[in-house]
Scaffold this motif. Structure first.
Motif, PDB file in Angstrom:
ATOM      1  N   HIS A 161       0.855  -1.193   0.000  1.00  0.00           N
ATOM      2  CA  HIS A 161       0.000   0.000   0.000  1.00  0.00           C
ATOM      3  C   HIS A 161       0.891   1.244   0.000  1.00  0.00           C
ATOM      4  CE1 HIS A 161      -4.017  -1.557   0.296  1.00  0.00           C
ATOM      5  NE2 HIS A 161      -3.805  -2.216   1.421  1.00  0.00           N
ATOM      6  N   PRO A 162       0.335   2.419  -0.319  1.00  0.00           N
ATOM      7  CA  PRO A 162       1.127   3.655  -0.273  1.00  0.00           C
ATOM      8  C   PRO A 162       1.769   3.925   1.081  1.00  0.00           C
ATOM      9  CG  PRO A 162      -0.887   4.031  -1.501  1.00  0.00           C
ATOM     10  CD  PRO A 162      -0.995   2.644  -0.914  1.00  0.00           C
ATOM     11  N   GLU A 163       1.144   3.471   2.161  1.00  0.00           N
ATOM     12  CA  GLU A 163       1.736   3.661   3.487  1.00  0.00           C
ATOM     13  C   GLU A 163       3.102   2.999   3.589  1.00  0.00           C
ATOM     14  OE1 GLU A 163      -2.737   3.781   3.909  1.00  0.00           O
ATOM     15  OE2 GLU A 163      -1.267   2.521   2.875  1.00  0.00           O
ATOM     16  N   ASP A 164       3.285   1.909   2.858  1.00  0.00           N
ATOM     17  CA  ASP A 164       4.574   1.227   2.873  1.00  0.00           C
ATOM     18  C   ASP A 164       5.664   2.101   2.262  1.00  0.00           C
ATOM     19  OD1 ASP A 164       3.230  -1.002   3.919  1.00  0.00           O
ATOM     20  OD2 ASP A 164       2.833  -1.796   1.920  1.00  0.00           O
ATOM     21  N   VAL A 165       5.308   2.820   1.207  1.00  0.00           N
ATOM     22  CA  VAL A 165       6.278   3.720   0.572  1.00  0.00           C
ATOM     23  C   VAL A 165       6.677   4.827   1.542  1.00  0.00           C
ATOM     24  CG1 VAL A 165       6.663   5.328  -1.334  1.00  0.00           C
ATOM     25  CG2 VAL A 165       5.379   3.211  -1.730  1.00  0.00           C
ATOM     26  N   LEU A 166       5.687   5.420   2.203  1.00  0.00           N
ATOM     27  CA  LEU A 166       5.977   6.491   3.159  1.00  0.00           C
ATOM     28  C   LEU A 166       6.830   5.971   4.324  1.00  0.00           C
ATOM     29  CD1 LEU A 166       2.502   8.279   3.320  1.00  0.00           C
ATOM     30  CD2 LEU A 166       4.569   9.074   2.159  1.00  0.00           C
ATOM     31  N   ALA A 167       6.462   4.802   4.841  1.00  0.00           N
ATOM     32  CA  ALA A 167       7.228   4.230   5.963  1.00  0.00           C
ATOM     33  C   ALA A 167       8.664   3.932   5.549  1.00  0.00           C
ATOM     34  CB  ALA A 167       6.539   2.965   6.468  1.00  0.00           C
ATOM     35  N   THR A 168       8.838   3.449   4.327  1.00  0.00           N
ATOM     36  CA  THR A 168      10.183   3.132   3.832  1.00  0.00           C
ATOM     37  C   THR A 168      11.030   4.390   3.692  1.00  0.00           C
ATOM     38  OG1 THR A 168       9.363   1.189   2.656  1.00  0.00           O
ATOM     39  CG2 THR A 168      11.472   2.102   1.920  1.00  0.00           C
ATOM     40  N   ILE A 169      10.443   5.460   3.139  1.00  0.00           N
ATOM     41  CA  ILE A 169      11.176   6.723   2.997  1.00  0.00           C
ATOM     42  C   ILE A 169      11.549   7.278   4.372  1.00  0.00           C
ATOM     43  CG2 ILE A 169      10.983   9.123   2.242  1.00  0.00           C
ATOM     44  CD1 ILE A 169       9.262   8.132  -0.080  1.00  0.00           C
ATOM     45  N   TYR A 170      10.599   7.219   5.292  1.00  0.00           N
ATOM     46  CA  TYR A 170      10.857   7.676   6.659  1.00  0.00           C
ATOM     47  C   TYR A 170      12.045   6.935   7.265  1.00  0.00           C
ATOM     48  CZ  TYR A 170       8.160  10.897   9.631  1.00  0.00           C
ATOM     49  OH  TYR A 170       7.699  11.986  10.307  1.00  0.00           O
ATOM     50  N   GLN A 171      12.024   5.610   7.148  1.00  0.00           N
ATOM     51  CA  GLN A 171      13.073   4.800   7.763  1.00  0.00           C
ATOM     52  C   GLN A 171      14.418   4.999   7.083  1.00  0.00           C
ATOM     53  OE1 GLN A 171      10.979   1.030   7.458  1.00  0.00           O
ATOM     54  NE2 GLN A 171      10.518   1.035   9.630  1.00  0.00           N
ATOM     55  N   CYS A 172      14.404   5.181   5.768  1.00  0.00           N
ATOM     56  CA  CYS A 172      15.671   5.388   5.054  1.00  0.00           C
ATOM     57  C   CYS A 172      16.308   6.729   5.404  1.00  0.00           C
ATOM     58  CB  CYS A 172      15.439   5.293   3.547  1.00  0.00           C
ATOM     59  SG  CYS A 172      15.142   3.613   2.948  1.00  0.00           S
ATOM     60  N   LEU A 173      15.495   7.757   5.585  1.00  0.00           N
ATOM     61  CA  LEU A 173      16.024   9.091   5.843  1.00  0.00           C
ATOM     62  C   LEU A 173      16.292   9.360   7.318  1.00  0.00           C
ATOM     63  CD1 LEU A 173      13.895  11.265   3.380  1.00  0.00           C
ATOM     64  CD2 LEU A 173      16.338  10.747   3.212  1.00  0.00           C
ATOM     65  N   LEU A 174      15.447   8.785   8.201  1.00  0.00           N
ATOM     66  CA  LEU A 174      15.544   9.127   9.615  1.00  0.00           C
ATOM     67  C   LEU A 174      15.772   7.927  10.520  1.00  0.00           C
ATOM     68  CD1 LEU A 174      12.689  11.785   9.733  1.00  0.00           C
ATOM     69  CD2 LEU A 174      15.151  12.209   9.725  1.00  0.00           C
ATOM     70  N   GLY A 175      15.794   6.729   9.945  1.00  0.00           N
ATOM     71  CA  GLY A 175      16.097   5.552  10.741  1.00  0.00           C
ATOM     72  C   GLY A 175      14.924   4.867  11.378  1.00  0.00           C
ATOM     73  N   GLN A 176      13.762   5.544  11.436  1.00  0.00           N
ATOM     74  CA  GLN A 176      12.596   4.945  12.074  1.00  0.00           C
ATOM     75  C   GLN A 176      11.343   5.683  11.631  1.00  0.00           C
ATOM     76  OE1 GLN A 176      12.783   4.863  16.334  1.00  0.00           O
ATOM     77  NE2 GLN A 176      10.868   3.722  16.566  1.00  0.00           N
ATOM     78  N   ALA A 177      10.272   4.935  11.347  1.00  0.00           N
ATOM     79  CA  ALA A 177       8.988   5.526  10.989  1.00  0.00           C
ATOM     80  C   ALA A 177       8.156   5.760  12.244  1.00  0.00           C
ATOM     81  CB  ALA A 177       8.239   4.619  10.016  1.00  0.00           C
ATOM     82  N   PRO A 178       7.256   6.737  12.234  1.00  0.00           N
ATOM     83  CA  PRO A 178       6.406   6.977  13.406  1.00  0.00           C
ATOM     84  C   PRO A 178       5.540   5.758  13.717  1.00  0.00           C
ATOM     85  CG  PRO A 178       6.258   8.787  11.825  1.00  0.00           C
ATOM     86  CD  PRO A 178       6.987   7.689  11.142  1.00  0.00           C
ATOM     87  N   ALA A 179       5.200   5.604  14.981  1.00  0.00           N
ATOM     88  CA  ALA A 179       4.388   4.461  15.398  1.00  0.00           C
ATOM     89  C   ALA A 179       3.007   4.491  14.761  1.00  0.00           C
ATOM     90  CB  ALA A 179       4.271   4.448  16.922  1.00  0.00           C
ATOM     91  N   ASP A 180       2.498   5.700  14.457  1.00  0.00           N
ATOM     92  CA  ASP A 180       1.157   5.802  13.865  1.00  0.00           C
ATOM     93  C   ASP A 180       1.178   5.709  12.345  1.00  0.00           C
ATOM     94  OD1 ASP A 180       2.410   8.172  13.366  1.00  0.00           O
ATOM     95  OD2 ASP A 180       0.748   9.459  14.016  1.00  0.00           O
ATOM     96  N   LEU A 181       2.309   5.310  11.771  1.00  0.00           N
ATOM     97  CA  LEU A 181       2.409   5.104  10.329  1.00  0.00           C
ATOM     98  C   LEU A 181       2.731   3.632  10.081  1.00  0.00           C
ATOM     99  CD1 LEU A 181       2.439   6.223   7.437  1.00  0.00           C
ATOM    100  CD2 LEU A 181       4.871   6.753   7.753  1.00  0.00           C
ATOM    101  N   PRO A 182       1.725   2.763  10.132  1.00  0.00           N
ATOM    102  CA  PRO A 182       1.986   1.338   9.928  1.00  0.00           C
ATOM    103  C   PRO A 182       2.343   1.074   8.475  1.00  0.00           C
ATOM    104  CG  PRO A 182      -0.373   1.748   9.985  1.00  0.00           C
ATOM    105  CD  PRO A 182       0.292   3.064  10.323  1.00  0.00           C
ATOM    106  N   GLY A 183       3.352   0.287   8.261  1.00  0.00           N
ATOM    107  CA  GLY A 183       3.735  -0.008   6.888  1.00  0.00           C
ATOM    108  C   GLY A 183       4.910  -0.962   6.828  1.00  0.00           C
ATOM    109  N   ASP A 184       5.045  -1.606   5.698  1.00  0.00           N
ATOM    110  CA  ASP A 184       6.136  -2.544   5.463  1.00  0.00           C
ATOM    111  C   ASP A 184       7.386  -1.767   5.070  1.00  0.00           C
ATOM    112  OD1 ASP A 184       7.558  -4.819   5.029  1.00  0.00           O
ATOM    113  OD2 ASP A 184       6.404  -5.511   3.311  1.00  0.00           O
ATOM    114  N   HIS A 185       8.534  -2.198   5.556  1.00  0.00           N
ATOM    115  CA  HIS A 185       9.803  -1.578   5.178  1.00  0.00           C
ATOM    116  C   HIS A 185      10.265  -2.273   3.900  1.00  0.00           C
ATOM    117  CE1 HIS A 185      13.401   0.559   5.163  1.00  0.00           C
ATOM    118  NE2 HIS A 185      14.052   0.014   6.178  1.00  0.00           N
ATOM    119  N   LEU A 186      10.083  -1.629   2.761  1.00  0.00           N
ATOM    120  CA  LEU A 186      10.270  -2.277   1.473  1.00  0.00           C
ATOM    121  C   LEU A 186      11.719  -2.584   1.154  1.00  0.00           C
ATOM    122  CD1 LEU A 186       7.623  -0.291  -0.613  1.00  0.00           C
ATOM    123  CD2 LEU A 186       7.346  -2.418   0.680  1.00  0.00           C
ATOM    124  N   VAL A 187      12.652  -1.998   1.894  1.00  0.00           N
ATOM    125  CA  VAL A 187      14.069  -2.292   1.660  1.00  0.00           C
ATOM    126  C   VAL A 187      14.357  -3.768   1.884  1.00  0.00           C
ATOM    127  CG1 VAL A 187      16.420  -1.821   2.463  1.00  0.00           C
ATOM    128  CG2 VAL A 187      14.798   0.052   2.195  1.00  0.00           C
TER     129      VAL A 187
END
Length: 404
Positions: A272-298
């Motif tokens: 889902h699109p949430e996975d893209v957002l979560a992946t970008i978050y994790q790649c740039l900042l190391g961790q996605a917010p808890a309220d942004l559920p998503g798969d880490h596509l890396v």
């Protein structure tokens, strides 16, 4: 990490050769896909009955705005460039360091022929100035060329018709009805294909510049769509431009990871699109917010990866954000289930053989309909309760056996 997020509003799955599309040749998109990972089962999370509704976009940009605020506070940078067809105002984007909404009146000064060229030119200029200046940045590009009314200057010339074939003149308007298939649908497809060819050429130029700037190996480059553009397909009982159509909610997603990680892979798990957002978050900042559920596509660059979800859910809202219906997509089925007080009935389609949802088999598989509807309602309750614990599971044996 450096991230480029390119959103092609209106891009549908069969627009690209990498997905088996035959609308037109897309050599640059296909080359991009071969150098990255192609996600085959990527579905929109939310759709609206009106194309003017901006709630989905607002939700996405709120997340991106929070991301860029944190990125700026951590010595990073960000830039957002879009054309006027996809965003009327950028008032939300206070945390982005560089923001430009490209309009028609800007093109003459930029010496660019189209809005698409203008947006990508801004992106190129920014990369030349800041691409190596920061270790971490997000470049967000939004193009609306695939949304009607199409513009003749963004339609690449079609190849000459071969013997026995008729050439199709571009039809720039698009006003689908809810009855029989519109006779203009073939012209719509030809016009849309011409715009895809134009964007394919622009992508080739953009990628070439990345290579020249020696940024290709450093960037996470995402190509996605917010919603597919129907082209006159007809599905009984649902207006082609307002329902949860296959062309609308089954979307292309291609990601090229730094240093070619995972190149050539295809992912058949649901995303889902949430996975893209979560992946970008994790790649740039190391961790996605808890309220942004998503798969880490890396993780899909690392060989075999388990499933993150058993099914995909797309919700359809009206202009007042009232939930009208939802689709639950599994490996073997797509169930479209009304959730309002209308007299519409459940529709069930077999997958993958019924690609465009043309043959409603509800009456033949009552047990599947009952189970999928129960699973969907449990999923919606789980989601509204804050996603505590695991999502409701499918009874795999039931849906597999009945699919056979």
């Amino acid at each position: 990490m450096k991230v480029i997020l390119l959103t092609l509003h209106g891009a549908r799955l069969d627009a690209f050769g990498a997905y088996g599309g035959t609308l037109t040749a897309t050599p640059h998109f296909d080359a991009f896909a071969s150098q990255g990972i192609v996600f085959d089962q990527h579905f929109a999370s939310r759709l609206f009955t009106s194309t003017d509704a901006e709630s989905e976009e607002d939700q996405r940009f709120v997340t991106l705005d929070e991301l860029t605020a944190e990125l700026t506070n951590n010595d990073g940078s960000s830039a957002y460039f879009a054309d006027q067809r996809v965003m009327q105002s950028l008032s939300y984007s206070a945390s982005w360091k560089h923001v430009t909404l490209v309009t028609e009146r800007d093109l003459a000064a930029m010496e660019q022929p189209t809005l698409s060229d203008g947006v990508l030119q801004h992106g190129i200029d920014w990369l030349q100035q800041y691409g190596h200046h920061y270790d971490r940045w997000l470049l967000n590009l939004e193009l609306g060329a695939l949304l009607p009314p199409w513009r003749e200057e963004e339609i690449a010339p079609a190849k000459e018709a071969t013997a026995g074939e008729e050439s199709v003149d571009p039809v720039l308007d698009y006003e689908p009805g809810s009855g029989e298939p519109d006779e203009r649908r073939f012209a719509w497809r030809a016009t849309y294909a011409g715009v895809v060819r134009y964007l394919d050429d622009l992508l080739g130029q953009f990628v070439k510049l990345l290579d020249e700037l020696e940024l290709t190996g450093q960037c996470l480059f995402v190509i996605q769509s917010s919603e597919g553009q129907p082209l006159g397909e007809y599905r009984p009982g649902v207006e082609a431009h307002q329902g949860i159509e296959e062309a609308r909610h089954h979307l292309p997603l291609m990601i090229r990871f730094p240093k070619g990680a995972g190149a050539g892979r295809r992912v058949h798990h649901f995303t889902h699109p949430e996975d893209v957002l979560a992946t970008i978050y994790q790649c740039l900042l190391g961790q996605a917010p808890a309220d942004l559920p998503g798969d880490h596509l890396v993780r899909y660059t690392q060989g075999s990866a388990g499933r993150y979800r058993d099914y995909a859910v797309t919700e359809l809202f009206d202009d007042r954000e009232q939930l009208l219906e939802a689709a639950l997509r599994t490996q073997y089925w797509n169930a479209v289930i009304p959730l309002d007080d209308s007299d519409r009935t459940v529709q069930l389609f077999r997958k993958p053989e019924d690609r465009w949802d043309m043959n409603n088999v509800t009456s033949e598989h009552a047990d599947v309909v009952e189970h999928l509807e129960l699973t969907l309602r449990r999923y919606l309750a789980w989601k509204s309760a804050g996603r505590q614990g695991d999502a409701p599971a499918l009874r795999d044996e039931l849906v597999k056996v009945l699919a056979r």
